[in-house]
Design a protein around this motif. Structure first.
Motif, PDB file in Angstrom:
ATOM      1  N   THR A 340      -9.585  -9.407   1.829  1.00  0.00           N
ATOM      2  CA  THR A 340      -8.354  -9.178   1.074  1.00  0.00           C
ATOM      3  C   THR A 340      -7.423  -8.290   1.899  1.00  0.00           C
ATOM      4  O   THR A 340      -7.792  -7.782   2.964  1.00  0.00           O
ATOM      5  CB  THR A 340      -8.659  -8.485  -0.255  1.00  0.00           C
ATOM      6  N   GLU A 341      -6.222  -8.083   1.382  1.00  0.00           N
ATOM      7  CA  GLU A 341      -5.291  -7.172   2.059  1.00  0.00           C
ATOM      8  C   GLU A 341      -5.889  -5.769   2.149  1.00  0.00           C
ATOM      9  O   GLU A 341      -5.733  -5.070   3.155  1.00  0.00           O
ATOM     10  CB  GLU A 341      -3.957  -7.137   1.306  1.00  0.00           C
ATOM     11  N   GLN A 342      -6.596  -5.336   1.093  1.00  0.00           N
ATOM     12  CA  GLN A 342      -7.206  -4.010   1.092  1.00  0.00           C
ATOM     13  C   GLN A 342      -8.304  -3.905   2.159  1.00  0.00           C
ATOM     14  O   GLN A 342      -8.449  -2.879   2.817  1.00  0.00           O
ATOM     15  CB  GLN A 342      -7.783  -3.694  -0.286  1.00  0.00           C
ATOM     16  N   VAL A 344      -8.359  -5.473   4.997  1.00  0.00           N
ATOM     17  CA  VAL A 344      -7.689  -5.357   6.290  1.00  0.00           C
ATOM     18  C   VAL A 344      -7.204  -3.929   6.505  1.00  0.00           C
ATOM     19  O   VAL A 344      -7.357  -3.345   7.591  1.00  0.00           O
ATOM     20  CB  VAL A 344      -6.517  -6.357   6.390  1.00  0.00           C
ATOM     21  N   GLN A 345      -6.625  -3.333   5.457  1.00  0.00           N
ATOM     22  CA  GLN A 345      -6.133  -1.962   5.579  1.00  0.00           C
ATOM     23  C   GLN A 345      -7.279  -0.980   5.809  1.00  0.00           C
ATOM     24  O   GLN A 345      -7.149  -0.018   6.578  1.00  0.00           O
ATOM     25  CB  GLN A 345      -5.335  -1.594   4.328  1.00  0.00           C
ATOM     26  N   PHE A 360       1.262  -3.453   7.665  1.00  0.00           N
ATOM     27  CA  PHE A 360       0.442  -4.578   7.203  1.00  0.00           C
ATOM     28  C   PHE A 360       0.583  -4.766   5.686  1.00  0.00           C
ATOM     29  O   PHE A 360       0.591  -5.896   5.193  1.00  0.00           O
ATOM     30  CB  PHE A 360      -1.020  -4.358   7.590  1.00  0.00           C
ATOM     31  N   LYS A 361       0.663  -3.660   4.968  1.00  0.00           N
ATOM     32  CA  LYS A 361       0.811  -3.741   3.509  1.00  0.00           C
ATOM     33  C   LYS A 361       2.140  -4.384   3.139  1.00  0.00           C
ATOM     34  O   LYS A 361       2.210  -5.242   2.245  1.00  0.00           O
ATOM     35  CB  LYS A 361       0.704  -2.347   2.897  1.00  0.00           C
ATOM     36  N   ASN A 363       3.779  -6.496   4.812  1.00  0.00           N
ATOM     37  CA  ASN A 363       3.813  -7.910   5.203  1.00  0.00           C
ATOM     38  C   ASN A 363       2.670  -8.712   4.588  1.00  0.00           C
ATOM     39  O   ASN A 363       2.465  -9.879   4.969  1.00  0.00           O
ATOM     40  CB  ASN A 363       3.769  -8.022   6.724  1.00  0.00           C
ATOM     41  N   ASN A 364       1.931  -8.098   3.659  1.00  0.00           N
ATOM     42  CA  ASN A 364       0.855  -8.792   2.936  1.00  0.00           C
ATOM     43  C   ASN A 364      -0.131  -9.477   3.877  1.00  0.00           C
ATOM     44  O   ASN A 364      -0.498 -10.639   3.698  1.00  0.00           O
ATOM     45  CB  ASN A 364       1.445  -9.831   1.975  1.00  0.00           C
ATOM     46  N   ILE A 365      -0.624  -8.743   4.885  1.00  0.00           N
ATOM     47  CA  ILE A 365      -1.569  -9.290   5.854  1.00  0.00           C
ATOM     48  C   ILE A 365      -2.989  -9.210   5.284  1.00  0.00           C
ATOM     49  O   ILE A 365      -3.528  -8.118   5.080  1.00  0.00           O
ATOM     50  CB  ILE A 365      -1.501  -8.528   7.194  1.00  0.00           C
ATOM     51  N   ASP A 366      -3.577 -10.375   5.009  1.00  0.00           N
ATOM     52  CA  ASP A 366      -4.969 -10.415   4.571  1.00  0.00           C
ATOM     53  C   ASP A 366      -5.841 -10.933   5.717  1.00  0.00           C
ATOM     54  O   ASP A 366      -5.378 -11.038   6.866  1.00  0.00           O
ATOM     55  CB  ASP A 366      -5.126 -11.276   3.323  1.00  0.00           C
ATOM     56  N   GLU A 369      -4.567 -14.104   7.671  1.00  0.00           N
ATOM     57  CA  GLU A 369      -3.390 -13.769   8.468  1.00  0.00           C
ATOM     58  C   GLU A 369      -3.782 -12.925   9.679  1.00  0.00           C
ATOM     59  O   GLU A 369      -3.258 -13.108  10.783  1.00  0.00           O
ATOM     60  CB  GLU A 369      -2.373 -13.003   7.598  1.00  0.00           C
TER      61      GLU A 369
END
Length: 478
Positions: A340-342, A344-345, A360-361, A363-366, A369
Motif C-alpha cells: 500500500t502507499e503506507q 512504501v512510506q 510520495f504521499k 503522488n499516491n505512490i504505492d 508504482e
C-alpha cells in the motif's frame, strides 16, 4: 528491560534455527544456507553465506568453545564448518540417509548426535568424525535433542510427545511418555546443575504442539533410577511452542511460538517477565548469547531479530513517528505489487529516505508504482537532488533483487526443497511436492509424509496439473 537492537533480513526463506558462540551469531534457513554474523556489530562475515546442504537447514549449533559450527538438514547430512574461515571441514551422512531434524554436540565436543525422521539417532565420535552407532530410539521422528551440561547424558524428544533420557552409549535411563500432547518440538538443559553427596539434579525445558513450555527436574539420588519431575507448566503462549532455550546463567527461559510471540520467563519462579511480538509469522528459533546478554529470534517471516536484555537505551513507543507505527511487511510475506502507499512510506523511512515521504504521499505512490519508477519518472516527481534520486533508484533496485526468486506464493514451492515446482504431484497425504523430490524421499526408505510425519498409505503420485498451470501463469507474469 528488553530492547530490539537489530533485524537481519538476509535469508530468502523461513529461518529455521539460530545459535550463538561467544563472538558469532549463526542463522539457518529453508533456503539451504547458513549466515554468520559478528556479534560486535552484526555485520555479516565475508565468507557468509555457507552453502553445502541439498535441502533446507533444520538445526545448527556451535561447540562450547566456539571452534566448530554444526548444521544438519533434510538431506540427511550433518556438516562441520570452521567459524573462522567458513571452510567445510567434514560431511557426516546418516547411514540410512534419513532426513535429520536436529543435531547436538556434547559440551566437551566428544560426541555428536543427529535425530532423524525415521526415529533413529545417529551418534558420532566427534574428534575422529566416525559413526559409533545408529539406533532406533522412537517410533516417530526425533525432533529434539540436547546434552546435559555434564555431557554424560542427553535427552531426545519425538513427534509422538515422548521425552527420553539416554547415556553416552545410547542406553535408556528414563522415558516419560506423552510429555507433550501432539508432539515435542524442542528441549534444552539449563547450563547449571546441583551435585550433592547423595545425588545430582538437572533442569530441563521442553516445549510442544500442546502450546505449553514445561520445566522438569531430572535427578538421580542414592544411586537409584533416574526420575523426571514436572516443576512448572508455562502457558503464556496460545499456539504450539516451537523453540526454547535457557540463558547462560540459567535464570531466564526464552521460547518462541506459532502465535508469533517470544516469551521470557524467570526460570526459577516460572513467572512471565516479557512478551515480544515483533515477528509477522511463526517464531521458529530462539538463542541466547553466552556472554553479551543477547537474544536472537528467527521466524518464518525470513527475519532474525536481535534483542538486548537489560539495556536501558530503548526509544519510548509512545514517541514513534508515523513511519515507525507499522511493521514493514514488504520484507516478509507481501510482494512489492501488494504494498500500500503506507507500506512504501514505511520502507522509505527504513532506508533513510524520510525526506521523500511527503513527495510520495502527494503522488499516491504505492507498491506497483514504486516497482515501475525509472530515472525519468523519478525526475518528474520533483526531486531536485541528483544524489538523492540516485540513492532512491539504487534502493529500489536492491529491493527488487531482494524479492526476486523468493516472491513466489508459498503453495508454488515444494515443501521439501522450498524451490519453485516444475512437475508438481499430489502424494497420499494430500500435499503437493516436486516429483523428483518426493520420489527421492520415498526411495530413501521414508514411508512417512514430509509434512505430517504420518505413514503414507500408498506411494502413488498423481500429477497436479492445475497447480502446474497456475505456476506457469505466474512465471509468465513475472
Amino acid at each position: 528491560m528488553v530492547s530490539l537492537i537489530r533485524t537481519l533480513r538476509h535469508h530468502t526463506d523461513e529461518v529455521s534455527c539460530c545459535a550463538f558462540s561467544p563472538s558469532l551469531l549463526v542463522t539457518g534457513s529453508g533456503d539451504k544456507s547458513l549466515r554468520v554474523y559478528n556479534t560486535a556489530d552484526f555485520t555479516e562475515l565475508p565468507f557468509s553465506p555457507l552453502t553445502g546442504h541439498g535441502y533446507g537447514v533444520r538445526s545448527c549449533c556451535f561447540s562450547s568453545c566456539g571452534g566448530f559450527l554444526l548444521s544438519c538438514s533434510a538431506d540427511g547430512s550433518a556438516l562441520v564448518w570452521s567459524p573462522e574461515t567458513g571452510e567445510l571441514l567434514e560431511a557426516l551422512q546418516h547411514p540410512g540417509r534419513s532426513p535429520l531434524r536436529v543435531c547436538a554436540l556434547a559440551p566437551d565436543s566428544s560426541l555428536l548426535v543427529g535425530g532423524a525422521c525415521d526415529g533413529t539417532l545417529a551418534l558420532w565420535d566427534f574428534p575422529s568424525k566416525t559413526l559409533r552407532s545408529c539406533t532406533a530410539v522412537s517410533e516417530a521422528s526425533v525432533v529434539a535433542c540436547c546434552f546435559s551440561p555434564c555431557g554424560q547424558m542427553f535427552v531426545t524428544g519425538c513427534s509422538l510427545g515422548d521425552l527420553k533420557l539416554w547415556d553416552a552409549d545410547v542406553s535408556l535411563l528414563h522415558a516419560h511418555k506423552d510429555a507433550h500432547d501432539l508432539g515435542v518440538t524442542c528441549c534444552s538443559f539449563a547450563p547449571q546443575f546441583e551435585v550433592e553427596s547423595c545425588g545430582v539434579e538437572f533442569r530441563l525445558a521442553s516445549c510442544g504442539q500442546d502450546s505449553q513450555l514445561k520445566v522438569w527436574i531430572v535427578s538421580q539420588h542414592d544411586g537409584a533410577v533416574w526420575v523426571m519431575k514436572l516443576l512448572h507448566t508455562l502457558t503464556a503462549q496460545s499456539a504450539p511452542v516451537l523453540s526454547c532455550v535457557f540463558s547462560a546463567d540459567g535464570e531466564l527461559l526464552v521460547s518462541g511460538s506459532m502465535d508469533k510471540s517470544v516469551t521470557i520467563y524467570d526460570a526459577n519462579q516460572g513467572t512471565l517477565l516479557h512478551t515480544l511480538k515483533q515477528h509477522d509469522r511463526y517464531v521458529t528459533a530462539v538463542a541466547v548469547s553466552p556472554t553479551f546478554g543477547l537474544i536472537a529470534t528467527g521466524s518464518m517471516d525470513r527475519s532474525v531479530n536481535v534483542w538486548r536484555i537489560g539495556d536501558e537505551e530503548t526509544a519510548a513507543e509512545s514517541q514513534q513517528t508515523p513511519c515507525q507505527g507499522r511493521k514493514l511487511p514488504g520484507h516478509s510475506r507481501l510482494l512489492l505489487a501488494d504494498w500500500t502507499e503506507q507500506d512504501v512510506q514505511t520502507w522509505l523511512c527504513e532506508e533513510g529516505l524520510e525526506e521523500l515521504v511527503a513527495v510520495f504521499k502527494a503522488n499516491n505512490i504505492d507498491g506497483p508504482e514504486l516497482h515501475h519508477l525509472t530515472k525519468e519518472t523519478v525526475a518528474e516527481l520533483g526531486i531536485e537532488s541528483v544524489g538523492l534520486r540516485g540513492r532512491l533508484l539504487r534502493k529500489i533496485e536492491a529491493l527488487k533483487a531482494e524479492q526476486s526468486g523468493s516472491e513466489a506464493p508459498d503453495e508454488f514451492l515444494c515443501p521439501i526443497t522450498r524451490e519453485l515446482m516444475k512437475d508438481p504431484v499430489i502424494a497420499a497425504d494430500g500435499y503437493s511436492y516436486e516429483r523428483v523430490s518426493i520420489e527421492s524421499w520415498i526411495r530413501g526408505k521414508n514411508k512417512t509424509s514430509p509434512m505430517t510425519n504420518l505413514p503414507l498409505q500408498t506411494t502413488l503420485l498423481t500429477p497436479n496439473r492445475s497447480l502446474k498451470m497456475a505456476i506457469t501463469r505466474w512465471k509468465t507474469s513475472q
